[in-house]
Each structure stands twice: as C-alpha cells, then as structure tokens.
Design a protein around this motif. Structure first.
Motif, PDB file in Angstrom:
ATOM      1  N   GLU A 165       0.831  -1.207   0.000  1.00  0.00           N
ATOM      2  CA  GLU A 165       0.000   0.000   0.000  1.00  0.00           C
ATOM      3  C   GLU A 165       0.864   1.256   0.000  1.00  0.00           C
ATOM      4  OE1 GLU A 165      -2.350  -0.567   3.527  1.00  0.00           O
ATOM      5  OE2 GLU A 165      -3.536  -2.168   2.626  1.00  0.00           O
ATOM      6  N   LEU A 166       1.907   1.255   0.818  1.00  0.00           N
ATOM      7  CA  LEU A 166       2.784   2.416   0.905  1.00  0.00           C
ATOM      8  C   LEU A 166       3.537   2.635  -0.411  1.00  0.00           C
ATOM      9  CD1 LEU A 166       4.095   1.902   4.535  1.00  0.00           C
ATOM     10  CD2 LEU A 166       2.827   3.898   3.732  1.00  0.00           C
ATOM     11  N   LEU A 167       3.964   1.564  -1.045  1.00  0.00           N
ATOM     12  CA  LEU A 167       4.613   1.690  -2.359  1.00  0.00           C
ATOM     13  C   LEU A 167       3.662   2.339  -3.356  1.00  0.00           C
ATOM     14  CD1 LEU A 167       6.607  -1.581  -3.179  1.00  0.00           C
ATOM     15  CD2 LEU A 167       7.515   0.724  -2.928  1.00  0.00           C
ATOM     16  N   LEU A 168       2.437   1.859  -3.368  1.00  0.00           N
ATOM     17  CA  LEU A 168       1.420   2.381  -4.277  1.00  0.00           C
ATOM     18  C   LEU A 168       1.165   3.864  -3.992  1.00  0.00           C
ATOM     19  CD1 LEU A 168      -0.271   1.146  -6.533  1.00  0.00           C
ATOM     20  CD2 LEU A 168      -2.074   0.717  -4.865  1.00  0.00           C
ATOM     21  N   ASP A 169       0.983   4.193  -2.720  1.00  0.00           N
ATOM     22  CA  ASP A 169       0.717   5.574  -2.314  1.00  0.00           C
ATOM     23  C   ASP A 169       1.867   6.502  -2.690  1.00  0.00           C
ATOM     24  OD1 ASP A 169      -1.642   4.688  -1.244  1.00  0.00           O
ATOM     25  OD2 ASP A 169      -1.014   4.857   0.847  1.00  0.00           O
ATOM     26  N   SER A 170       3.086   5.983  -2.686  1.00  0.00           N
ATOM     27  CA  SER A 170       4.253   6.817  -2.986  1.00  0.00           C
ATOM     28  C   SER A 170       4.492   6.939  -4.492  1.00  0.00           C
ATOM     29  CB  SER A 170       5.499   6.247  -2.300  1.00  0.00           C
ATOM     30  OG  SER A 170       5.900   5.044  -2.935  1.00  0.00           O
TER      31      SER A 170
END
Length: 70
Positions: free
Chosen positions: A13-18
C-alpha cells in the motif's frame, strides 16, 4: 492474518501511495534487489527490515503492525 503478512500488505500500500508501485526508487535508494522487494511483498519477518522501511516511508514502525480497519 499474521503480522508478517499484514506488514507486507501495508508495504504494498505504501509503495502504491508513494507512486513507486514497482519499487524502483525504493530499490535504488535502499540498494536492494528486485527479488528482495518481491519477498517483502509476500511477508516481512524482520524487525530490522520494518525499521528500515518505516524510516524510508517516514512512518512509525507500528504502521506495519496494526490491524486493518474494516
């Protein structure tokens, strides 16, 4: 779900958000292989890894361990 699986989900999720879904920026910044990022997407068992990723994303380590809100 186990903590290691939840941590991996949050990592994705954090990869996607970034905006770095493929993890290219993360790989070059942390000097890790594509295989390592792939493994982290499945599960993260190491507290050291969680600490490194928390620093990278600028979030508290607990971010990876909390249960998902429904």
């Amino acid at each position: 779900t186990s903590h290691s699986k939840r941590a991996a989900e949050r990592f994705c999720e954090l990869l996607l958000d970034s905006g770095d879904d493929a993890g290219k920026h993360l790989r070059s910044k942390l000097d890790v292989s594509r295989a390592t990022v792939y493994r982290w997407r499945q599960q993260i068992d190491s507290v050291d890894t969680l600490g490194t990723l928390a620093d990278y994303f600028g979030v508290p380590i607990t971010e990876f361990l909390r249960e998902k809100e429904q």
